[in-house]
Scaffold this active site. Structure first.
Site, PDB file in Angstrom:
ATOM      1  N   ASP A 148       1.481  -0.691   0.183  1.00  0.00           N
ATOM      2  CA  ASP A 148       0.048   0.143  -0.038  1.00  0.00           C
ATOM      3  C   ASP A 148       1.037   1.243  -0.409  1.00  0.00           C
ATOM      4  O   ASP A 148       2.295   1.320  -0.152  1.00  0.00           O
ATOM      5  CB  ASP A 148      -0.919  -0.133   1.083  1.00  0.00           C
ATOM      6  CG  ASP A 148      -0.142   0.299   2.941  1.00  0.00           C
ATOM      7  OD1 ASP A 148       1.074   0.279   2.437  1.00  0.00           O
ATOM      8  OD2 ASP A 148      -0.756   0.132   3.261  1.00  0.00           O
ATOM      9  N   ASP A 203       1.432   4.657   1.961  1.00  0.00           N
ATOM     10  CA  ASP A 203       0.507   5.512   3.779  1.00  0.00           C
ATOM     11  C   ASP A 203       0.846   6.935   4.050  1.00  0.00           C
ATOM     12  O   ASP A 203       1.893   7.038   3.242  1.00  0.00           O
ATOM     13  CB  ASP A 203       2.215   4.945   4.749  1.00  0.00           C
ATOM     14  CG  ASP A 203       0.823   3.228   4.650  1.00  0.00           C
ATOM     15  OD1 ASP A 203       0.452   2.543   5.424  1.00  0.00           O
ATOM     16  OD2 ASP A 203       2.545   2.316   4.564  1.00  0.00           O
ATOM     17  N   ASP A 239      -3.404   4.517   2.945  1.00  0.00           N
ATOM     18  CA  ASP A 239      -3.992   4.831   4.252  1.00  0.00           C
ATOM     19  C   ASP A 239      -3.228   5.881   4.505  1.00  0.00           C
ATOM     20  O   ASP A 239      -2.342   6.680   4.350  1.00  0.00           O
ATOM     21  CB  ASP A 239      -2.458   3.919   5.424  1.00  0.00           C
ATOM     22  CG  ASP A 239      -2.894   2.719   5.105  1.00  0.00           C
ATOM     23  OD1 ASP A 239      -4.180   2.294   5.133  1.00  0.00           O
ATOM     24  OD2 ASP A 239      -2.815   1.570   5.769  1.00  0.00           O
TER      25      ASP A 239
HETATM   26  P1  ATP Z   1       4.103  -2.451   3.528  1.00  0.00           P
HETATM   27  O1  ATP Z   1       4.816  -2.095   2.308  1.00  0.00           O
HETATM   28  O2  ATP Z   1       3.764  -3.763   3.065  1.00  0.00           O
HETATM   29  O3  ATP Z   1       2.730  -1.496   2.826  1.00  0.00           O
HETATM   30  P2  ATP Z   1       4.902  -1.029   5.094  1.00  0.00           P
HETATM   31  O4  ATP Z   1       5.960  -0.964   6.734  1.00  0.00           O
HETATM   32  O5  ATP Z   1       4.781   0.180   4.590  1.00  0.00           O
HETATM   33  O6  ATP Z   1       5.009  -2.335   4.462  1.00  0.00           O
HETATM   34  P3  ATP Z   1       1.802  -0.962   6.559  1.00  0.00           P
HETATM   35  O7  ATP Z   1       1.624  -2.143   6.310  1.00  0.00           O
HETATM   36  O8  ATP Z   1       1.578  -0.386   5.811  1.00  0.00           O
HETATM   37  O9  ATP Z   1       3.253  -1.469   6.231  1.00  0.00           O
HETATM   38  O10 ATP Z   1       2.506   0.160   7.996  1.00  0.00           O
HETATM   39  C1  ATP Z   1       3.193   0.275   8.266  1.00  0.00           C
HETATM   40  C2  ATP Z   1       3.660   1.313   9.722  1.00  0.00           C
HETATM   41  O11 ATP Z   1       2.372   1.635   9.691  1.00  0.00           O
HETATM   42  C3  ATP Z   1       4.227   0.368  10.239  1.00  0.00           C
HETATM   43  O12 ATP Z   1       5.248   0.553  10.882  1.00  0.00           O
HETATM   44  C4  ATP Z   1       2.399  -0.016  11.331  1.00  0.00           C
HETATM   45  O13 ATP Z   1       3.425  -0.179  12.516  1.00  0.00           O
HETATM   46  C5  ATP Z   1       1.412   1.094  10.908  1.00  0.00           C
HETATM   47  N1  ATP Z   1       0.756   0.737  11.256  1.00  0.00           N
HETATM   48  C6  ATP Z   1       0.025   0.199  10.543  1.00  0.00           C
HETATM   49  N2  ATP Z   1      -1.223   0.067  10.429  1.00  0.00           N
HETATM   50  C7  ATP Z   1      -1.580   0.877  11.585  1.00  0.00           C
HETATM   51  C8  ATP Z   1      -2.171   0.969  12.691  1.00  0.00           C
HETATM   52  N3  ATP Z   1      -3.587   0.597  13.045  1.00  0.00           N
HETATM   53  N4  ATP Z   1      -2.420   1.560  13.936  1.00  0.00           N
HETATM   54  C9  ATP Z   1      -0.991   2.299  14.361  1.00  0.00           C
HETATM   55  N5  ATP Z   1      -0.096   1.499  13.215  1.00  0.00           N
HETATM   56  C10 ATP Z   1      -0.078   1.533  12.399  1.00  0.00           C
HETATM   57 MN    MN Z   2       2.431   0.484   4.326  1.00  0.00          MN
HETATM   58 MN    MN Z   3      -0.715   0.451   5.323  1.00  0.00          MN
END
Ligand code: ATP
Ligand code: MN
Ligand code: MN
Length: 364
Positions: free
Chosen positions: A204, A206, A288
């Protein structure tokens, strides 16, 4: 030529937040295997076991050399008996029977496919698995009751399975910036998650949004999503209001990785700009969006940069080693009974008595 590294001379600290973990490392042949076992433990609702395997994998990611034999592992932390057995078998036979049979098992593959649907967690996937369902197609075929998120998850399944590239993340950044500028001039937008850590692809994109004048960010999200919706850029969105109150969410509350910012889990409709008529011209991408008050921005930045294990280890370090409680909102010092304010991530690492680790080295 690179000088040979003496593995016994390499000191690896016990907490992932004490060490540097680059994106690319030398031991994927071992960490991929351990992460299969970690994921399988998660599917079986065994969090302790899942974290143990993930920590073991993470230690190997931090090594500046490729593991050649068990001697190389002698002075490393976090490698339990089970992880060592798996590593030994891979070093000796090229693969681990447990890992391979897990990877091929009906349950593992079904859980992977089902939890891969946006809006579906381990509990729901497990229930479906025990009812005999194996894939998104099965859900559709058997007419399962799905909530709005899951419906979108099934509808856009193929697109959402495809990794999001950095180039696509940059296009989405431009869109989000335009949207935020239009509804709140002066707001700041930061790309978070895996892309901030230097990943080339992600599941995703963020974003963290704030405004230097505290209070201006209140109620911002509905304005952003309205703007995006008017432009026809949203396929799905669910906004949650900010529910953080310092006196209720602070030290008294059990540390939790779920934060309480105003947030939006969404699916964007991204134009793919293809000239070929055979291509539909757009794809679905998970995005997100999180809005943080300016005074919490440093904590939110640290909390949304990841990796998930790095975050977990930061909180564990804070609690176990420093008697502090860290969240994406604040840092509370239990000994002094006060909140520690910070404007930058560097200040937070300093409060925690940790060397600053830049985002690109937080790939634990
Ligand atoms: P990817 O490339 O798979 O998206 P990512 O490290 O960006 O890997 P994410 O699941 O998007 O993974 O999460 C990004 C960050 O946001 C992580 O550090 C996670 O701890 C934090 N995070 C995700 N969801 C929540 C939540 N509901 N509440 C607090 N922090 C969150
Ligand atoms: Mn992510
Ligand atoms: Mn995310």
């Amino acid at each position: 030529p690179k000088p040979n590294i003496d593995p016994t001379a390499v000191l690896i600290k016990a907490y992932a937040c004490q060490r540097r973990t680059p994106l690319k490392h030398h031991n994927s042949f071992l960490t991929d295997a351990l992460e299969i076992l970690s994921q399988n433990a998660e599917y079986n609702d065994n969090e302790g076991r899942s974290v143990a395997f993930r920590r073991a994998a993470s230690v190997l990611k931090a090594l500046p050399y490729r593991v050649k034999n068990m001697e190389d592992l002698k002075s490393l932390p976090c490698l339990g008996d089970h992880s060592q057995r798996v590593i030994k078998e891979i070093l000796e036979d090229g693969s681990s029977r447990e890992v391979e049979s897990t990877r091929q098992s009906d349950q593992f593959q079904a859980m992977k496919a089902l939890t891969g649907i946006f809006g579906v967690g381990v509990r729901t996937a497990d229930r479906w698995f025990r009812e005999g369902l194996r894939s998104p197609d099965d859900l559709f075929r058997t007419g399962q009751q799905l909530n709005r998120a899951q419906q979108a998850g099934v509808q856009y399944y193929d697109d959402l399975q495809k990794p999001v590239t950095k180039a696509e993340a940059d296009v989405i950044s431009d869109i989000v910036e335009k949207a935020v500028r239009a509804v709140l001039p002066g707001a700041e937008i930061r790309l978070m998650g895996g892309f901030r850590r230097g990943k080339e692809v992600g599941h995703d994109v963020d974003f963290l949004i704030t405004h230097p004048e505290e209070g201006k960010e209140e109620g911002l999200m509905p304005k952003i999503t309205n703007w995006l919706e008017e432009q026809g850029l949203l396929l799905y969105q669910k906004t949650t209001r900010n529910s953080y109150l310092e006196k209720m969410d602070g030290p008294a509350r059990a540390p939790n990785n779920m934060d309480r910012f105003e947030r939006c889990f969404s699916i964007f409709k991204l134009q793919t700009g293809s000239e070929r008529a055979s291509v539909s011209g757009w794809r679905a991408v998970r995005v997100d969006l999180v809005v943080s008050p300016y005074s919490q921005f440093a904590f939110a930045t640290l909390g949304w940069t990841g990796s998930k294990l790095f975050e977990r280890e930061l909180r564990r370090w804070a609690g176990q080693e420093k008697h502090m409680s860290l969240s994406s909102h604040a840092l509370f010092d239990s000994k002094q009974n006060l909140y520690l304010r910070a404007k930058t991530e560097e200040e937070i690492f300093a409060y925690l008595g940790l060397e600053f680790i830049p985002p690109s080295e937080r790939n634990a």
